[in-house]
Design a protein around this motif. Structure first.
Motif, PDB file in Angstrom:
ATOM      1  N   UNK A  73       0.829  -1.218   0.000  1.00 47.83           N
ATOM      2  CA  UNK A  73       0.000   0.000   0.000  1.00 47.83           C
ATOM      3  C   UNK A  73       0.858   1.260   0.000  1.00 47.83           C
ATOM      4  N   UNK A  74       0.436   2.245  -0.806  1.00 46.14           N
ATOM      5  CA  UNK A  74       1.165   3.495  -0.956  1.00 46.14           C
ATOM      6  C   UNK A  74       0.612   4.549  -0.012  1.00 46.14           C
ATOM      7  N   UNK A  75       1.508   5.188   0.722  1.00 52.20           N
ATOM      8  CA  UNK A  75       1.124   6.272   1.622  1.00 52.20           C
ATOM      9  C   UNK A  75       1.292   7.628   0.940  1.00 52.20           C
ATOM     10  N   UNK A  76       2.371   7.785   0.194  1.00 53.37           N
ATOM     11  CA  UNK A  76       2.648   9.036  -0.504  1.00 53.37           C
ATOM     12  C   UNK A  76       3.156   8.702  -1.903  1.00 53.37           C
ATOM     13  N   UNK A  77       2.630   9.357  -2.917  1.00 55.41           N
ATOM     14  CA  UNK A  77       3.165   9.302  -4.277  1.00 55.41           C
ATOM     15  C   UNK A  77       3.068  10.712  -4.838  1.00 55.41           C
ATOM     16  N   UNK A  78       4.190  11.394  -4.902  1.00 57.31           N
ATOM     17  CA  UNK A  78       4.175  12.788  -5.297  1.00 57.31           C
ATOM     18  C   UNK A  78       5.295  13.065  -6.297  1.00 57.31           C
ATOM     19  N   UNK A  79       4.978  13.793  -7.343  1.00 59.70           N
ATOM     20  CA  UNK A  79       5.962  14.181  -8.340  1.00 59.70           C
ATOM     21  C   UNK A  79       6.498  15.564  -8.024  1.00 59.70           C
ATOM     22  N   UNK A  80       7.806  15.723  -8.154  1.00 61.56           N
ATOM     23  CA  UNK A  80       8.423  17.030  -7.984  1.00 61.56           C
ATOM     24  C   UNK A  80       9.211  17.352  -9.244  1.00 61.56           C
ATOM     25  N   UNK A  81       9.331  18.606  -9.554  1.00 60.31           N
ATOM     26  CA  UNK A  81      10.036  19.058 -10.752  1.00 60.31           C
ATOM     27  C   UNK A  81      11.481  19.399 -10.402  1.00 60.31           C
ATOM     28  N   UNK A  82      12.407  18.576 -10.864  1.00 65.03           N
ATOM     29  CA  UNK A  82      13.829  18.854 -10.677  1.00 65.03           C
ATOM     30  C   UNK A  82      14.297  19.798 -11.777  1.00 65.03           C
ATOM     31  N   UNK A  83      15.160  20.726 -11.405  1.00 63.16           N
ATOM     32  CA  UNK A  83      15.721  21.665 -12.368  1.00 63.16           C
ATOM     33  C   UNK A  83      17.233  21.613 -12.293  1.00 63.16           C
ATOM     34  N   UNK A  84      17.881  22.365 -13.156  1.00 59.85           N
ATOM     35  CA  UNK A  84      19.345  22.383 -13.166  1.00 59.85           C
ATOM     36  C   UNK A  84      19.908  23.199 -12.008  1.00 59.85           C
ATOM     37  N   UNK A  85      19.033  23.934 -11.295  1.00 61.86           N
ATOM     38  CA  UNK A  85      19.441  24.679 -10.107  1.00 61.86           C
ATOM     39  C   UNK A  85      19.027  23.892  -8.869  1.00 61.86           C
ATOM     40  N   UNK A  86      19.923  23.787  -7.900  1.00 57.13           N
ATOM     41  CA  UNK A  86      19.617  23.037  -6.687  1.00 57.13           C
ATOM     42  C   UNK A  86      18.432  23.661  -5.963  1.00 57.13           C
ATOM     43  N   UNK A  87      17.501  22.816  -5.575  1.00 58.96           N
ATOM     44  CA  UNK A  87      16.345  23.260  -4.809  1.00 58.96           C
ATOM     45  C   UNK A  87      16.125  22.302  -3.642  1.00 58.96           C
ATOM     46  N   UNK A  88      15.481  22.817  -2.607  1.00 53.39           N
ATOM     47  CA  UNK A  88      15.078  21.988  -1.476  1.00 53.39           C
ATOM     48  C   UNK A  88      13.584  21.730  -1.573  1.00 53.39           C
ATOM     49  N   UNK A  89      13.201  20.468  -1.441  1.00 49.67           N
ATOM     50  CA  UNK A  89      11.813  20.061  -1.562  1.00 49.67           C
ATOM     51  C   UNK A  89      11.346  19.480  -0.233  1.00 49.67           C
ATOM     52  N   UNK A  90      10.131  19.791   0.154  1.00 44.79           N
ATOM     53  CA  UNK A  90       9.554  19.234   1.374  1.00 44.79           C
ATOM     54  C   UNK A  90       8.132  18.793   1.088  1.00 44.79           C
ATOM     55  N   UNK A  91       7.826  17.552   1.401  1.00 47.91           N
ATOM     56  CA  UNK A  91       6.468  17.024   1.315  1.00 47.91           C
ATOM     57  C   UNK A  91       6.021  16.697   2.726  1.00 47.91           C
ATOM     58  N   UNK A  92       4.887  17.212   3.158  1.00 44.60           N
ATOM     59  CA  UNK A  92       4.359  16.894   4.482  1.00 44.60           C
ATOM     60  C   UNK A  92       3.293  15.815   4.371  1.00 44.60           C
ATOM     61  N   UNK A  93       3.415  14.784   5.172  1.00 44.01           N
ATOM     62  CA  UNK A  93       2.466  13.676   5.171  1.00 44.01           C
ATOM     63  C   UNK A  93       1.970  13.433   6.587  1.00 44.01           C
ATOM     64  N   UNK A  94       0.664  13.497   6.790  1.00 37.18           N
ATOM     65  CA  UNK A  94       0.069  13.188   8.090  1.00 37.18           C
ATOM     66  C   UNK A  94      -0.502  11.783   8.036  1.00 37.18           C
ATOM     67  N   UNK A  95       0.004  10.930   8.901  1.00 39.43           N
ATOM     68  CA  UNK A  95      -0.434   9.540   8.895  1.00 39.43           C
ATOM     69  C   UNK A  95      -1.699   9.395   9.724  1.00 39.43           C
ATOM     70  N   UNK A  96      -2.744   8.817   9.126  1.00 41.27           N
ATOM     71  CA  UNK A  96      -4.040   8.690   9.803  1.00 41.27           C
ATOM     72  C   UNK A  96      -4.412   7.254  10.123  1.00 41.27           C
ATOM     73  N   UNK A  97      -3.672   6.293   9.650  1.00 42.18           N
ATOM     74  CA  UNK A  97      -4.019   4.901   9.912  1.00 42.18           C
ATOM     75  C   UNK A  97      -3.340   4.353  11.143  1.00 42.18           C
ATOM     76  N   UNK A  98      -3.240   3.019  11.182  1.00 45.96           N
ATOM     77  CA  UNK A  98      -2.575   2.360  12.301  1.00 45.96           C
ATOM     78  C   UNK A  98      -1.068   2.580  12.223  1.00 45.96           C
TER      79      UNK A  98
END
Length: 927
Positions: free
Chosen positions: A121-146
């Motif tokens: 089972x998948x909890x998070x599946x998210x696409x991010x756009x990478x570029x030629x310039x370094x970037x910091x990416x943050x995805x927030x996930x709140x877990x609601x199951x067991x």
């Protein structure tokens, strides 16, 4: 469940989180900064890419992981993963990382649970756009199951994916590089400190370190001076300070980032610390970490040994049992199992002996003996008691060391060696023990194990290591010298036999360093170091033969060092001057940052874009670089200047020789709609078209260039075509109905140059191929499969089709001998089908010019008049003799020019863009 994507520009801090983040939670990622290599990380996917940890990637800390995609066409997934994560109900987990890509593309961030390898089972599946310039990416996930990840058979895994059958993404067809750093799951870790020393040499916890080593490190970013603490007690080095040096502050406020502690004690572990002193006015002292290393031991065990005996032995208890380690545990305790030992009996009444031969002559220190150790040995007495020891360097002339008595074994599984025979540093290749008597009276004699220890007298640890390729021509040869060596005789030659037999040129040096002055680019060299001693037992210890291969070239400019810092003068156009300075029609770099090209590259991460515009005076365009000091491009036997370049193919160009060059971009000619460039004429009724595909640039294994008959100029039109691809051979591909699906008949193998032919007869379309344009065969071995039925109108279009099958890259195709039959009319026309097609470059001559320190200049034009139209990287190799012939001294080069146009006879021309990368000089291997 809430998912929120936050994209923050490079190196920015995340100031806060939304959701129910527990701020005290720890980052669950192991080795977040890749400072410990790939520890904790797994490779997801088996083929098509490499995963390595690299330095200076410009992301977060000193290290980053590089995913180098070499075959995006492979069906396997591509990514990295880490398991062992824990999800608890109601907790918000930030998933963060810093990344950049060689070409803009997507990446899928996947958080997935593995439930006993049955479901995922998948909890998070998210696409991010990478570029030629370094970037910091943050995805927030709140877990609601067991709670997940704490039960047996259950794991929570984080995947950073660049390709996967279940996770399609933009750019998963690119052969490119992606750098990732500072991955976290949970609390954001602090940014790596830049004020600390790093990269200790010797490495932290290193063993077998040369006793004459020097300490070295990479200073902190702000350090001006350094305090060096060094000692044998961790607590002393850890607790000492300027106020309380504790005898281990050996250097205070030094400017050098190296320190020589003098000759170190063999086998000793040392601890050291570097405190960095920042620049005034504050001169802050930054305490560094404590590192350690252990010096080489006094002696080493000999491992290459052959054991023989004149005694008869059981098959499972031959003399080799005394040297194979059988029966020994990690604590050097020997078993009581008889098959782990040697047992021999004289076959003819002669004295029993056992002999050991080493792979070379060694300076022997001692021999450790484990005597025969079966359970009832104290009663049986099979162990050797008295023996005569002899040694030899050649196996012919023997010298007696003397008679020895070997202690009896203990008949216990905890038995350790209890006899040491001192060889006193004698030189020997053979050692023989002749039995004079045993601990019993049964006439059988045995040993459990022996170990020979030697003091290193030969040269070892060559640098470059044996077999190293692409060695810098300026590299000095180094080695770890023999323990008592006074001088070092170095042999080096291109012939391994002369080095082996000692007839190669030799030089004697006083240090363990030699810088050869006869090596040439591209050469393979063999070398050996004989250690010359003043002391006995012998005066010369012959070394092993090692080899290395020199790099074929040296770099003039690889364009990696340029930045976007205008104030510092580090932009690419600050070094390579263009039309803004020299008045020609050139423009180096881009008007906006990044100024260098970071997607279309030959090597590294940058190339130089050079735009040319010869539509106005002076009708040529060039970039120039001048060196402060003249450059010598003839050293180390260099005879060639190499410039790597690529251009952009034109929309459509028919040359005087009858060749046609076309450039195109597009996802594909496939499915229900097409994206490609079409050059066409009108066909009424039956007819055919034939062409020789001279080349097709490999923007994708299924890039296509070939002949086509098409009903309409629409993306979904019915058509048939015979195309050549870079890697998948030749194919008949067709769409039978408007906006319907495409079909294909493939024949792997053929590559450009190759002939293709398509014939229409009514509604029958037949595909043929040929190696020579004379002998034609069906596209496959089955002629029936080479003809298809497509209902088309009488009036159709016939011509040439090109597509890159890569939405992010322009391919180029060149055709020759294009011919048609039937009622074909009109001039060539072109159409952009399915997407707008690029205009490409105007055909203009490419040239390189060199000026020496005396002002002599030579211009060398590229032999291919269509060079700037080639869509793939070209290695232009120019013999230095071409410049010499024009009177230019290549050992005193002052300025280099790269230009487009006719520099000597300028005339009005066109415009375009070329890319320059990796300018080299050397002796490249023949193609």
């Amino acid at each position: 469940m809430s998912n929120k994507l936050i994209c923050i520009m490079a190196m920015a801090f995340v100031l806060g989180w939304s959701g129910g983040l527990i701020r005290a939670q720890e980052n669950q990622i192991v080795n977040s900064e890749f400072d410990d290599g790939l520890t904790g990380w797994g490779r997801y996917g088996a083929t098509g890419f490499d995963v390595v940890v690299v330095q200076n990637a410009g992301l977060s800390g000193a290290n980053a992981v590089l995913l180098d995609i070499t075959d995006a066409a492979a069906t396997a997934s591509i990514g990295i993963a880490q398991s062992g994560l824990l999800l608890e109900p109601g907790v918000t987990y930030p998933i963060g990382f810093t990344a950049r890509a060689q070409q803009s593309r997507e990446m899928v961030v996947l958080l997935q649970t593995n439930l006993n390898n049955v479901s995922w089972p998948t909890q998070v599946e998210r696409r991010v756009n990478l570029t030629t310039t370094a970037q910091t990416y943050v995805i927030e996930y709140t877990h609601t199951g067991d709670t997940l990840g704490d039960d047996p058979g259950e794991s929570v895994n984080l995947y950073l994916m660049l390709k996967g059958a279940w996770w399609p993404m933009v750019g998963d067809d690119l052969n490119t590089k992606v750098w990732i750093d500072r991955v976290y799951f949970g609390a954001e870790p602090p940014l790596p400190r830049r004020d600390l020393p790093t990269n200790p040499e010797p490495g932290d916890s290193a063993t077998d370190v040369w006793r004459d080593t020097r300490l070295a490190w990479t200073p902190g970013a702000f350090a001006q001076r350094h305090d060096v603490y060094f000692g044998t007690v961790f607590e002393d080095v850890n607790e000492a300070s300027r106020a309380n040096p504790m005898g281990v502050l050996l250097s205070q406020g030094q400017s050098a980032d190296t320190y020589d502690p003098g000759r170190l004690e063999l086998g000793q572990t040392y601890y050291w610390r570097i405190d960095e002193i920042n620049a005034p006015p504050d001169s802050t002292v930054v305490r560094g970490p404590v590192w350690s290393f252990t010096v080489e031991p006094a002696t080493y065990p000999i491992t290459a040994i052959t054991a023989t005996s004149d005694a008869a032995s059981p098959d499972t208890s031959g003399p080799e049992k005394t040297i194979d380690g059988s029966g020994l545990d990690a604590n050097d305790q020997h078993s009581t199992t008889s098959n782990d030992m040697w047992l021999g009996q004289s076959a003819d009444g002669e004295p029993v002996w056992i002999q050991y031969e080493f792979d070379r002559v060694y300076k022997l220190h001692e021999m450790l003996v484990w005597n025969y150790n079966v359970q009832f040995e104290l009663l049986l007495g099979f162990g050797v008691k008295d023996a005569k020891v002899e040694y030899s360097t050649d196996g012919l002339d023997w010298t007696s060391l003397g008679d020895v008595q070997l202690a009896q074994a203990e008949a216990q599984a905890t038995y350790r060696a209890n006899t040491t025979i001192d060889f006193e540093g004698i030189a020997a290749r053979y050692v023989r023990l002749t039995v004079l008597g045993g601990w019993g009276m049964l006439g059988q004699y045995g040993l459990s194990e022996v170990r020979f220890l030697y003091s290193p007298a030969h040269a070892t640890r060559p640098l470059p290591t044996d077999g190293t390729a692409d060695v810098d021509v300026a590299t000095a040869l180094r080695w770890r010298p023999g323990r008592d060596a006074a001088l070092h005789r170095v042999y080096i030659d291109t012939d391994p036999d002369t080095v082996t037999d000692g007839t190669a040129p030799a030089v004697t040096v006083g240090d363990n360093l030699y810088r050869p002055d006869t090596v040439e680019f591209g050469g393979t060299y063999y070398w050996r170091v004989d250690e010359v001693n003043e002391a006995e037992p012998i005066a010369l210890w012959e070394g092993d033969v090692w080899s290395f291969s020199m790099q074929p070239h040296a770099v003039i400019d690889d364009f990696e060092g340029y930045t976007d810092n205008l104030e510092a003068g580090e932009a690419i156009f600050d070094t390579w001057l263009d039309g803004w300075v020299n008045g020609t029609g050139s423009t180096v770099g881009y008007l906006d940052t990044p100024f260098a090209e970071r997607s279309i590259i030959h090597g590294g991460v940058q190339s130089m874009p050079l735009a040319y515009d010869n539509t106005t005076s002076p009708w040529y365009s060039e970039a120039e670089r001048t060196w402060d000091a003249p450059q010598d491009w003839t050293v180390f036997g260099a005879d060639t200047l190499t410039v790597h370049f690529r251009g952009n193919p034109p929309a459509f160009l028919e040359t005087a020789e009858g060749h046609i060059v076309m450039g195109a971009i597009g996802a594909d000619i496939w499915g229900t709609a097409d994206q490609f460039r079409f050059a066409y004429k009108s066909l009424n009724g039956n007819g055919s078209i034939v062409a020789r595909v001279e080349s097709i640039a490999n923007t994708w294994p299924w890039a296509k260039g070939g002949v086509m008959i098409r009903e309409r100029i629409d993306p979904g039109a019915a058509h048939a075509m015979v195309v050549l691809t870079p890697e998948n051979g030749v194919a008949l591909q067709y769409r039978p109905t408007m906006n319907g699906p495409s079909l294909s008949v493939d024949e792997p193998g053929p590559v450009a140059p190759y002939w293709v032919k398509l014939t229409r007869s009514g509604n029958t379309f037949t595909a043929e191929r040929s190696e020579d344009g004379v002998n034609w065969v069906s596209i496959t071995a089955d002629p029936a499969a080479s003809s298809v039925q497509i209902s088309m109108a009488t009036n159709v279009y016939i011509g040439l089709a090109v597509t890159s099958t890569n939405a992010n890259a322009v391919t180029g195709a060149e055709f020759s001998a294009v011919a048609t039959t039937g009622n074909v009319t009109g001039q060539w026309q072109t159409a952009s089908i399915g997407r707008e097609q690029p205009e490409g470059n105007a055909a203009e001559p490419l040239y390189v010019a060199v000026e020496d320190n005396a002002g002599n200049t030579a211009v060398v034009p590229h032999p291919d008049p269509l060079a700037v139209l080639r869509a793939e990287w070209q290695a232009w190799r120019i013999p230095l003799s071409e410049f010499h012939a024009a009177g230019v001294r290549m050992n005193s080069v002052r300025t280099m020019f790269i230009g487009v146009g006719d520099r000597n006879n300028p005339t009005a021309g066109g415009a375009g863009l070329v890319y320059i990368d990796d300018i080299l000089f050397g002796r490249p291997a023949a193609d």
